[in-house]
Scaffold this motif. Sequence first.
Motif, PDB file in Angstrom:
ATOM      1  N   GLU A   1      34.225 -16.764  43.056  1.00  0.00           N
ATOM      2  CA  GLU A   1      35.304 -17.613  43.569  1.00  0.00           C
ATOM      3  C   GLU A   1      34.773 -18.721  44.471  1.00  0.00           C
ATOM      4  O   GLU A   1      35.251 -19.854  44.431  1.00  0.00           O
ATOM      5  CB  GLU A   1      36.330 -16.800  44.371  1.00  0.00           C
ATOM      6  CG  GLU A   1      36.965 -15.646  43.617  1.00  0.00           C
ATOM      7  CD  GLU A   1      36.281 -14.335  43.933  1.00  0.00           C
ATOM      8  OE1 GLU A   1      36.944 -13.435  44.469  1.00  0.00           O
ATOM      9  OE2 GLU A   1      35.060 -14.224  43.676  1.00  0.00           O
ATOM     10  N   GLU A   2      33.800 -18.393  45.321  1.00  0.00           N
ATOM     11  CA  GLU A   2      33.248 -19.401  46.221  1.00  0.00           C
ATOM     12  C   GLU A   2      32.553 -20.509  45.435  1.00  0.00           C
ATOM     13  O   GLU A   2      32.752 -21.705  45.717  1.00  0.00           O
ATOM     14  CB  GLU A   2      32.263 -18.749  47.198  1.00  0.00           C
ATOM     15  CG  GLU A   2      32.937 -17.954  48.306  1.00  0.00           C
ATOM     16  CD  GLU A   2      31.927 -17.286  49.217  1.00  0.00           C
ATOM     17  OE1 GLU A   2      32.069 -17.438  50.449  1.00  0.00           O
ATOM     18  OE2 GLU A   2      31.001 -16.611  48.710  1.00  0.00           O
ATOM     19  N   ILE A   3      31.739 -20.131  44.462  1.00  0.00           N
ATOM     20  CA  ILE A   3      31.045 -21.143  43.657  1.00  0.00           C
ATOM     21  C   ILE A   3      32.061 -22.083  43.004  1.00  0.00           C
ATOM     22  O   ILE A   3      31.910 -23.306  43.032  1.00  0.00           O
ATOM     23  CB  ILE A   3      30.164 -20.475  42.575  1.00  0.00           C
ATOM     24  CG1 ILE A   3      28.988 -19.741  43.215  1.00  0.00           C
ATOM     25  CG2 ILE A   3      29.676 -21.517  41.576  1.00  0.00           C
ATOM     26  CD1 ILE A   3      27.874 -20.626  43.725  1.00  0.00           C
TER      27      ILE A   3
ATOM     28  N   THR B   1      34.084 -27.060  55.751  1.00  0.00           N
ATOM     29  CA  THR B   1      33.576 -28.252  55.061  1.00  0.00           C
ATOM     30  C   THR B   1      34.607 -28.794  54.082  1.00  0.00           C
ATOM     31  O   THR B   1      34.874 -30.004  54.036  1.00  0.00           O
ATOM     32  CB  THR B   1      32.264 -27.927  54.309  1.00  0.00           C
ATOM     33  OG1 THR B   1      31.278 -27.534  55.258  1.00  0.00           O
ATOM     34  CG2 THR B   1      31.766 -29.131  53.536  1.00  0.00           C
ATOM     35  N   LEU B   2      35.212 -27.902  53.290  1.00  0.00           N
ATOM     36  CA  LEU B   2      36.243 -28.355  52.350  1.00  0.00           C
ATOM     37  C   LEU B   2      37.425 -28.974  53.080  1.00  0.00           C
ATOM     38  O   LEU B   2      37.987 -29.967  52.629  1.00  0.00           O
ATOM     39  CB  LEU B   2      36.717 -27.191  51.473  1.00  0.00           C
ATOM     40  CG  LEU B   2      35.740 -26.659  50.418  1.00  0.00           C
ATOM     41  CD1 LEU B   2      36.452 -25.700  49.479  1.00  0.00           C
ATOM     42  CD2 LEU B   2      35.106 -27.780  49.622  1.00  0.00           C
ATOM     43  N   GLU B   3      37.810 -28.377  54.204  1.00  0.00           N
ATOM     44  CA  GLU B   3      38.904 -28.946  54.989  1.00  0.00           C
ATOM     45  C   GLU B   3      38.544 -30.353  55.474  1.00  0.00           C
ATOM     46  O   GLU B   3      39.371 -31.256  55.488  1.00  0.00           O
ATOM     47  CB  GLU B   3      39.220 -28.052  56.191  1.00  0.00           C
ATOM     48  CG  GLU B   3      39.892 -26.746  55.833  1.00  0.00           C
ATOM     49  CD  GLU B   3      41.212 -26.941  55.099  1.00  0.00           C
ATOM     50  OE1 GLU B   3      42.019 -27.789  55.543  1.00  0.00           O
ATOM     51  OE2 GLU B   3      41.424 -26.269  54.076  1.00  0.00           O
ATOM     52  N   ALA B   4      37.289 -30.543  55.844  1.00  0.00           N
ATOM     53  CA  ALA B   4      36.843 -31.852  56.330  1.00  0.00           C
ATOM     54  C   ALA B   4      36.835 -32.895  55.217  1.00  0.00           C
ATOM     55  O   ALA B   4      37.001 -34.093  55.485  1.00  0.00           O
ATOM     56  CB  ALA B   4      35.447 -31.735  56.944  1.00  0.00           C
TER      57      ALA B   4
ATOM     58  N   ASP C   1      28.707 -24.790  56.847  1.00  0.00           N
ATOM     59  CA  ASP C   1      29.081 -23.467  56.332  1.00  0.00           C
ATOM     60  C   ASP C   1      28.508 -23.274  54.927  1.00  0.00           C
ATOM     61  O   ASP C   1      27.640 -24.033  54.480  1.00  0.00           O
ATOM     62  CB  ASP C   1      30.602 -23.285  56.359  1.00  0.00           C
ATOM     63  CG  ASP C   1      31.320 -24.325  55.487  1.00  0.00           C
ATOM     64  OD1 ASP C   1      30.626 -25.121  54.811  1.00  0.00           O
ATOM     65  OD2 ASP C   1      32.568 -24.343  55.483  1.00  0.00           O
ATOM     66  N   ASN C   2      29.007 -22.263  54.224  1.00  0.00           N
ATOM     67  CA  ASN C   2      28.489 -21.953  52.879  1.00  0.00           C
ATOM     68  C   ASN C   2      28.649 -23.114  51.897  1.00  0.00           C
ATOM     69  O   ASN C   2      27.791 -23.328  51.033  1.00  0.00           O
ATOM     70  CB  ASN C   2      29.189 -20.711  52.312  1.00  0.00           C
ATOM     71  CG  ASN C   2      28.659 -19.428  52.921  1.00  0.00           C
ATOM     72  OD1 ASN C   2      27.611 -19.422  53.562  1.00  0.00           O
ATOM     73  ND2 ASN C   2      29.377 -18.332  52.726  1.00  0.00           N
ATOM     74  N   ALA C   3      29.759 -23.837  52.016  1.00  0.00           N
ATOM     75  CA  ALA C   3      30.002 -24.955  51.093  1.00  0.00           C
ATOM     76  C   ALA C   3      28.943 -26.039  51.272  1.00  0.00           C
ATOM     77  O   ALA C   3      28.383 -26.549  50.301  1.00  0.00           O
ATOM     78  CB  ALA C   3      31.400 -25.529  51.312  1.00  0.00           C
TER      79      ALA C   3
END
Length: 807
Positions: A232-234, A337-340, A359-361
Amino acid sequence: MRRIKKVAVLGSGVMGSRIACHFANIGVEVLLLDIVPRELLPVEEAKGRTLESKTVRNRIVNQSLEAAIKGNPSPVFSKHLIKRITTGNFDDDMAAIDTADWIIEVVVERLDIKKQVFDRVEQYRRPGTLVTSNTSGIPIHLMAEGRNDDFKAHFCGTHFFNPPRYLRLLEIIPTMDTKPEIVEFLMHYGDKFLGKTTVLCKDTPAFIGNRIGVYSMLALTHLVDQLGLTVEEIDKFTGPAMGHPKSATFRTADVVGLDTLVNVANGLAENAKDDEARGVFQLPAYIRQMVENRWLGEKSGQGFYKKIKDDKGNSEILALDLKTLEYRRQEKVKSATLEATKPVDDIRKRMKVYEQGTDNAGMLFRAMHYPLFEYVSRRVPEITDQFFRIDDAMRAGFGWELGPFEVWDALGVKETLEKIKAEEKRIPGQSGEVATWVHEMLAAGHESFYKTEQGIRHYYDIQSKSYKPIPGTAAFLILDDLRGQKTVWKNSGLTIVDLGDGILNAEFHTKMNTIGGDVIQGLHKAIALAEKDFRGLVIGNDGSNFSAGANIGMIFMMAVEQDYDELNRAVKTFQDMSMRLRYSAIPVVAAPFALTLGGGCEFSMHADFVQLHAETYMGLVEFGVGVIPGGGGSKEFALRASDEFKDGQIEQNVLRERFLTIGQAKVSTSAAEAAELGYLRAGQYAISMNRSRLLADAKAKAIELAEAGYTQPVPRTDIKVLGKQGLGIVYVGANSMRSGNYISEHDQKISEKLGWVLCGGDLSSPTEVSEQYLLDLEREAFLSLCGEKKTLERIQHMLTKGKPLRN
């Protein structure tokens, strides 16, 4: 001058049948052939048929074509186009290929079988006829061995990506014997007529698209374990936020089929012997186990994801745990990161934000991109002499918004070099060193792979160590390249750009290109400027969709607050804009593509001419939010029905078709279907096959209209409406649909309001009325529906859930 009137497609499997359909889409006659069955089916035996029966001998090809046509999404623009395809078999009908201008081989991926087919082709082919193979992996030069000189001179690889109608990449792979003019013809034909991004490739393993695309996907499969990330993360990290398709990585693998991915990977591992990153194509243990288990994706019912039914019968999609190889419920992925990246619309600026994530992203972004930059730089000149072809292939074949060199440019070429060196080496072949030519480019003072000069995009040419215009793009108009110096005016929702030759362009840039006050203000400004100092206007943009319609959030707020005076002004403003587009002093050409809904459809319907992309999904969808088209669309359908009335014809039948198109919120699945649904008028539209050519084609049409002596039209006062004669049919139909529970009570009310407008109210007999009369009825009906509780529920549901509510 070479013309393609007839194509013979040899092989009717998934690719062959769909390639045949796409040639039919563009008006070409197609002969589709396949093998003769060796055995009868029980149903054929029961009907007394034999292996000599024609239906039996053509069974394989006919079943394949039928399966393709029934597929979703459809490979054809319209079902009517199927009649352009004639089917047959290799034994009985091969001689008919002597009438073809182009023969395309699409049989199974085995060199011996392909050579057998070409033996037959040589017997019947006319000299000078094009012959190409759609192979995705077999070296093109091997297929040409043993053929005569004329065959070799006209032979080439043409690798369509699946599905051929929708994926834009067409790789052209010549051999040493292919005539240069044949290569030039195929590059141009694929671009202009088939609507493809044609990419010239060298005859190297997997060519360009799959070489880079499969490397990128498999590199991620190696990173999963090392970074401790989930499926899911990928997929969350490598989806739209990164400028990649929603299907991202593992969902894409499930759709394509893990076996297909593995076959390409195995071919690369075997044939790309000098590739320093060859180890990437050696599959991780979990993928080998998945293939052994036949967990191949959608075709086998499970892959990286598995769809199940819970105890209550509801569907649920489980994700594969790559450590245990067991399926589990998906976990929600959160990332700062995605939020940013969310508020950053400019994809290039977004890449910079993504790279800096902690973060991981952000970690994954760097871990996948730095080796990718290294890898693609080293593939030049192995797989291509011009690096921009790699970017073209990844955008057109894999749906990336930016190719790898474009992402590198966005991050800064020089700034990224030290980061590439410092990045931990997690992927086979990763060294931290990019190709020498990149260092030479920077040493010569050239700081980017691309740059724009006078509105034309250039690339750094490695051989001459200078910038050159990208070949073929002179026929394109790219707003990103023009916007800087050519912007005439802008506000928060619309930018007016000077396209040159006296033509302006009005570009929407709101979310989903929805239409609100700022867009309408901008369109008025564009027409005023064009009428004063220019000679035509194009309405077009480079976004993902032309327009998702009116800003229903604004309408909802006014309706909830019962501010009907303001709502009335807003709707009238929308209607006035449509009429201004129709009755301006200069020609207005709309250039729609992809989603063209509601107001976007209405504005297109009021333009003088519609130059639309083949993949345009156009419709008046207001019924879904509980209203009728209120920006002139209902009026326009009444006008068009009036123009279709003929003496001796049952006029109510014409009106019924128009009514159902709006009442069922029909959206075209192609430009051709938009015409069939009545959204386009004969003689007032043209279709561009290549999306990249759309704006240039629209500009050319605006110039043509201007030079033909365009004169300002006069509002219509001769629209025949049926009054009570039509209303009776509408009311009876709506009542019977309600009685049969096919529609809700609110649907019935909306239907009756729409009928009221299309029929011109309850006039006692058929009458000629004006456009303004119908617009006033349309606006009154729209406002009254906005006062209904159930309409507000529908609008709110659409705003919050993104899909229609039937209440």
